[in-house]
Design a protein around this motif. Structure first.
Motif, PDB file in Angstrom:
ATOM      1  N   TRP A  10       0.840  -1.205   0.000  1.00 14.67           N
ATOM      2  CA  TRP A  10       0.000   0.000   0.000  1.00 14.67           C
ATOM      3  C   TRP A  10       0.875   1.256   0.000  1.00 14.67           C
ATOM      4  N   VAL A  11       1.761   1.328   1.004  1.00 16.58           N
ATOM      5  CA  VAL A  11       2.603   2.525   1.178  1.00 16.58           C
ATOM      6  C   VAL A  11       3.423   2.798  -0.082  1.00 16.58           C
ATOM      7  N   ASN A  12       3.886   1.738  -0.721  1.00 16.37           N
ATOM      8  CA  ASN A  12       4.728   1.893  -1.910  1.00 16.37           C
ATOM      9  C   ASN A  12       3.994   2.452  -3.122  1.00 16.37           C
ATOM     10  N   HIS A  13       2.670   2.555  -3.043  1.00 17.95           N
ATOM     11  CA  HIS A  13       1.918   2.999  -4.226  1.00 17.95           C
ATOM     12  C   HIS A  13       1.068   4.234  -4.005  1.00 17.95           C
ATOM     13  N   VAL A  14       1.105   4.814  -2.810  1.00 14.49           N
ATOM     14  CA  VAL A  14       0.254   5.980  -2.546  1.00 14.49           C
ATOM     15  C   VAL A  14       0.871   7.234  -3.170  1.00 14.49           C
ATOM     16  N   VAL A  15       0.101   7.869  -4.053  1.00 18.73           N
ATOM     17  CA  VAL A  15       0.542   9.098  -4.715  1.00 18.73           C
ATOM     18  C   VAL A  15       0.046  10.310  -3.922  1.00 18.73           C
ATOM     19  N   HIS A  16      -1.144  10.182  -3.370  1.00 16.72           N
ATOM     20  CA  HIS A  16      -1.780  11.325  -2.711  1.00 16.72           C
ATOM     21  C   HIS A  16      -2.870  10.788  -1.789  1.00 16.72           C
ATOM     22  N   THR A  17      -3.116  11.458  -0.673  1.00 20.62           N
ATOM     23  CA  THR A  17      -4.188  11.025   0.229  1.00 20.62           C
ATOM     24  C   THR A  17      -5.133  12.185   0.529  1.00 20.62           C
ATOM     25  N   GLU A  18      -6.435  11.939   0.378  1.00 22.44           N
ATOM     26  CA  GLU A  18      -7.440  12.950   0.741  1.00 22.44           C
ATOM     27  C   GLU A  18      -7.589  12.977   2.259  1.00 22.44           C
ATOM     28  N   GLU A  19      -8.277  14.000   2.755  1.00 21.12           N
ATOM     29  CA  GLU A  19      -8.431  14.164   4.211  1.00 21.12           C
ATOM     30  C   GLU A  19      -9.088  12.959   4.876  1.00 21.12           C
ATOM     31  N   ASP A  20     -10.038  12.327   4.181  1.00 16.62           N
ATOM     32  CA  ASP A  20     -10.752  11.204   4.812  1.00 16.62           C
ATOM     33  C   ASP A  20     -10.024   9.874   4.631  1.00 16.62           C
ATOM     34  N   LEU A 160      -8.695   5.368  -7.090  1.00 17.22           N
ATOM     35  CA  LEU A 160      -9.095   5.957  -5.804  1.00 17.22           C
ATOM     36  C   LEU A 160      -9.462   4.807  -4.888  1.00 17.22           C
ATOM     37  N   GLN A 161      -8.887   4.780  -3.738  1.00 18.23           N
ATOM     38  CA  GLN A 161      -9.061   3.605  -2.903  1.00 18.23           C
ATOM     39  C   GLN A 161      -8.857   3.955  -1.434  1.00 18.23           C
ATOM     40  N   LYS A 162      -9.641   3.315  -0.577  1.00 16.12           N
ATOM     41  CA  LYS A 162      -9.392   3.435   0.866  1.00 16.12           C
ATOM     42  C   LYS A 162      -8.709   2.172   1.333  1.00 16.12           C
ATOM     43  N   LYS A 163      -7.816   2.314   2.278  1.00 12.98           N
ATOM     44  CA  LYS A 163      -7.080   1.139   2.744  1.00 12.98           C
ATOM     45  C   LYS A 163      -8.030   0.166   3.430  1.00 12.98           C
ATOM     46  N   SER A 164      -7.866  -1.116   3.107  1.00  9.94           N
ATOM     47  CA  SER A 164      -8.690  -2.151   3.730  1.00  9.94           C
ATOM     48  C   SER A 164      -8.074  -2.539   5.071  1.00  9.94           C
ATOM     49  N   LYS A 165      -8.806  -3.333   5.813  1.00 14.20           N
ATOM     50  CA  LYS A 165      -8.225  -4.001   6.975  1.00 14.20           C
ATOM     51  C   LYS A 165      -7.444  -5.207   6.433  1.00 14.20           C
TER      52      LYS A 165
ATOM     53  N   THR B 189      -9.115  13.476 -10.220  1.00 14.19           N
ATOM     54  CA  THR B 189      -7.785  12.871 -10.102  1.00 14.19           C
ATOM     55  C   THR B 189      -6.759  13.616 -10.951  1.00 14.19           C
ATOM     56  N   LEU B 190      -7.188  14.055 -12.125  1.00 17.25           N
ATOM     57  CA  LEU B 190      -6.229  14.725 -13.020  1.00 17.25           C
ATOM     58  C   LEU B 190      -5.762  16.083 -12.483  1.00 17.25           C
ATOM     59  N   ARG B 191      -6.415  16.587 -11.436  1.00 19.48           N
ATOM     60  CA  ARG B 191      -5.879  17.781 -10.766  1.00 19.48           C
ATOM     61  C   ARG B 191      -4.517  17.468 -10.147  1.00 19.48           C
ATOM     62  N   ASP B 194       0.475  16.299 -11.924  1.00 21.15           N
ATOM     63  CA  ASP B 194       1.908  16.534 -11.683  1.00 21.15           C
ATOM     64  C   ASP B 194       2.450  15.560 -10.649  1.00 21.15           C
ATOM     65  N   LYS B 195       1.654  15.369  -9.607  1.00 24.29           N
ATOM     66  CA  LYS B 195       2.072  14.452  -8.535  1.00 24.29           C
ATOM     67  C   LYS B 195       2.191  13.024  -9.066  1.00 24.29           C
TER      68      LYS B 195
END
Lengths: 468, 212
Positions: A10-20, A160-165, B189-191, B194-195
């Protein structure tokens, strides 16, 4: 802190995380087939977007393709259009590799990915197909996605994905003769239920899992989705590395050594914390046969069909009553007394070379019973077929009265001409026994390849251990 | 994607657990290369007495009078009430397409299979998880009262019963935000293009074998 294999992937593939906590996960490998992709390619075109990384795509036609008379093409015009649409889309967009209908390397997408070395440890692998969990056998984070997500991955290379248990299913000890990876999978589903893994990624561990070949691990991870888990996985060990060496898309030379050094880190740390742990004793496992319309409705070969009143919960009890009615089975029928009409050996669960060897070992020198109308063997890919033929397995099957066909998904879901007629009963090595799955009104019993072969010979379910 | 805010709809009960995607839309209809037109074949094997085929005129086919959606009192239902593990099985998005095309806008159940749950949100269809006791109570009410309706408010995250009882439900904030605004995930997502590009460039250096 100690990490599980899932945490690590999981950690190796996260590009960005939303607040939730919703993450944008980078996708390394995108497998594409004809059924769940046309609307995605169309959506992409309509919105004027481009494919982000063409070299991530490996495509094949498998669900609709016929398993005989290939020289005549695809007779069903609706199926043919879907396959031709994939041809046109890949022709226009491109791919790392495309194995179209009738290519010598064509086959079930979950068989050819690993076979080509296009599935490599540490990858994220997606496909518009729930059995993508298969690729977790290589310590990949692999799961099925819907068509909107196929379009999303084409356009952005992310999901877009939320981490599973995370659940650890530990199978300790040694399985007895005649007990295969399929039996382990069905026993796990029987224990935790088809929703037992919902919301989890499952790691399979323990000595019985380590002892499995890659084919066996693929069978097990393939069935993770039938336990409700989108992803199943097994840590890398020497078995994984030996399987991959020399495959067409596997790295070579200095890159191979670097890759192997990294792959060896793809395991859970000692003491890593799991959200749930399930233990099974391999030594006590018996060959399994499903009796109902959900993979959790399973018994051992020595067992019997239950009765609705065995279940206290009214929803479960009604479900069992409905299943028995659909399956045409009386409560308390011993499994061995259930006779069959057809046999299907194939599917992304059980169509690899080892599966065919196991079934052929039972069929060798024996005859399919007279009451069995059709016993089909459908190899998972053109290369599996060729390998089996070089070992003479096709001759063993044909001599015993089985039909030896061309590769594809075939009667697992009956999108081509291979199907059950209403009321027909089948011993099948596939993954789902849902109502109508193998043809409207058809009755499916899930078993291992060796148990399917044993049923074909006996004409009813039989204990393969008596034939070894 | 269709925006989802609040609405009041007729409820139809499908009183069984483990309703799989093969039951929701059988495989022969998956041969279509379109996204629309699956509604007439929703629950095809339960709904009709014969076997359906793509391209057939469904209005001429014999209906199964015992199937709940064929009962006059549930005609025009927009909310499907069901039980555990709805949508298990394959990843086919044809399942939410068929439900949506039929006219459903929300599925209320105790649990859902993961892939199906995810697919619903991409199609403006809201899957709502409620505690099993609430589901039991709703099944009793729908069966007793003809024309039973529920009011669903996504912004407030509530299901309101006609007797005034209001039941709260959970939904991921990000999914709620997308559904309330009818946002297209890809555009969002396309926003971060760059990331994504930076991540990919780093990966290409660290694990070059993934890019050959």
């Amino acid at each position: 802190m100690q990490q599980t294999l899932y945490d690590r992937l999981w950690v190796n593939h996260v590009v960005h995380t939303e607040e939730d906590g919703t993450a944008l996960l980078y996708i390394d490998r995108h497998l594409v087939h004809e059924v769940t992709s046309p609307q995605a390619f169309e959506g992409l075109k309509l919105s004027g977007r481009k494919v982000w990384r063409i070299s991530s795509i490996v495509a094949t036609a498998d669900h609709n393709t016929p398993t005989r008379d290939w020289e005549q093409g695809i007779a069903d015009p609706v199926s043919r259009l879907q396959v031709e649409t994939l041809d046109a889309n890949i022709h226009e967009v491109g791919a790392l590799a495309y194995f179209p209908f009738r290519d010598a390397r064509q086959g079930i997408v979950h068989v050819i990915g690993p076979e080509q070395g296009a599935t490599l440890p540490g990858m994220t692998v997606v496909c518009g197909d729930s059995h993508t969990s298969t690729h977790g056998a290589f310590a990949c984070l692999a799961h099925g996605i819907g068509t909107s997500e196929v379009e999303h991955v084409l356009a952005t290379q992310c999901l877009l994905q939320k981490k599973s248990k995370c659940m650890l299913v530990r199978v300790a000890g040694q399985t007895g003769k005649g007990v295969s990876a399929k039996d382990i999978a069905l026993a796990i589903i029987g224990k935790i239920g088809t929703a037992g893994g919902t919301g989890y990624a499952i790691e399979f561990g323990g000595s019985a899992i380590r002892a499995l070949s890659m084919e066996g691990r693929m069978t097990l991870c393939n069935m993770a989705i039938e336990a409700g888990a989108r992803a199943g996985m097994v840590a890398v060990d020497q078995t994984t590395i030996d399987y991959l060496q020399g495959r067409p898309f596997a790295p070579r030379g200095e890159l191979w050594d670097r890759a192997v050094a990294y792959w060896r880190t793809l395991r859970s740390d000692d003491g890593a914390r799991f959200d749930a742990v399930v233990d099974l004793d391999a030594g006590s496992l018996q060959p399994q046969v499903t009796w109902g319309t959900s993979p959790e409705m399973v018994a051992t070969i020595a067992g019997a069909v239950p009765a609705p009143e065995d279940f206290a919960d009214p929803v479960t009890s009604e479900g069992v009553a409905r299943a028995l009615q659909y399956m045409g089975l009386a409560p308390r029928t011993p499994i061995k007394q259930i006779s069959i009409d057809k046999v299907f050996i194939g599917s992304c669960t059980n169509s690899r070379i080892e599966d065919l060897r196991a079934a052929a070992a039972i069929a060798r020198g024996r005859q399919v019973a007279d009451n069995v109308k059709l016993a089909l063997v459908v190899p998972g890919s053109g290369l599996v077929k060729r390998q089996a033929e070089s070992e003479g397995l096709d001759k063993i099957f044909k001599a015993a009265g089985f039909e030896w066909r061309e590769p594809g998904c075939s009667m697992c879901l009956a999108m081509n001409d291979d199907r059950l007629e209403p009321g027909e009963r089948c011993a099948s090595t596939s993954n789902r026994n849902f109502e109508g799955r193998q043809g409207a009104g058809g009755r499916t019993h899930l078993v291992s390849p060796e148990m399917a072969a044993a049923a074909a010979i006996a004409g009813h379910f039989a204990d393969v251990r008596d034939l070894i | 994607m269709q925006q989802f805010t609040q609405f009041d709809g007729l409820v139809a009960p499908l009183d069984r657990a483990n309703v799989d995607t093969d039951a929701i839309i059988p495989k022969q209809f998956l041969k279509s290369i379109k996204r629309s037109g699956f509604g007439p074949n929703l629950f095809d094997e339960w709904r009709y007495l014969d076997v359906g085929q793509p391209g057939r005129d469904n209005s001429q086919r014999p209906l199964n009078p015992d199937f709940v959606l064929n009962q006059a009192r549930f005609r025009g239902a927009q909310i499907l009430l069901t039980r555990d593990n709805f949508g298990c099985g394959s990843s086919r998005e044809h399942a939410p397409w068929a439900l949506e095309d039929y006219g459903f806008r929300a599925i209320v159940g105790s649990t859902f299979a993961d892939i199906f749950f995810n697919n619903c949100f991409k199609n403006g269809l809201l899957p709502i998880k409620l505690p099993a006791a609430e589901i039991d109570a709703l099944f009793a009410l729908v069966t007793e009262q003809t024309g039973y309706r529920l009011r669903i408010d996504l912004a407030a995250q509530t299901v309101a019963r006609p007797d005034g009882r209001t039941i709260g439900f959970d939904v991921d904030p990000f999914r709620k935000y997308c559904l309330l605004n009818g946002f297209d995930d890809i555009g969002l997502t396309l926003r971060h293009a760059d990331k994504i590009g930076d991540f990919e460039a780093r990966r290409r250096i660290e694990q070059p074998w993934l890019f050959s």
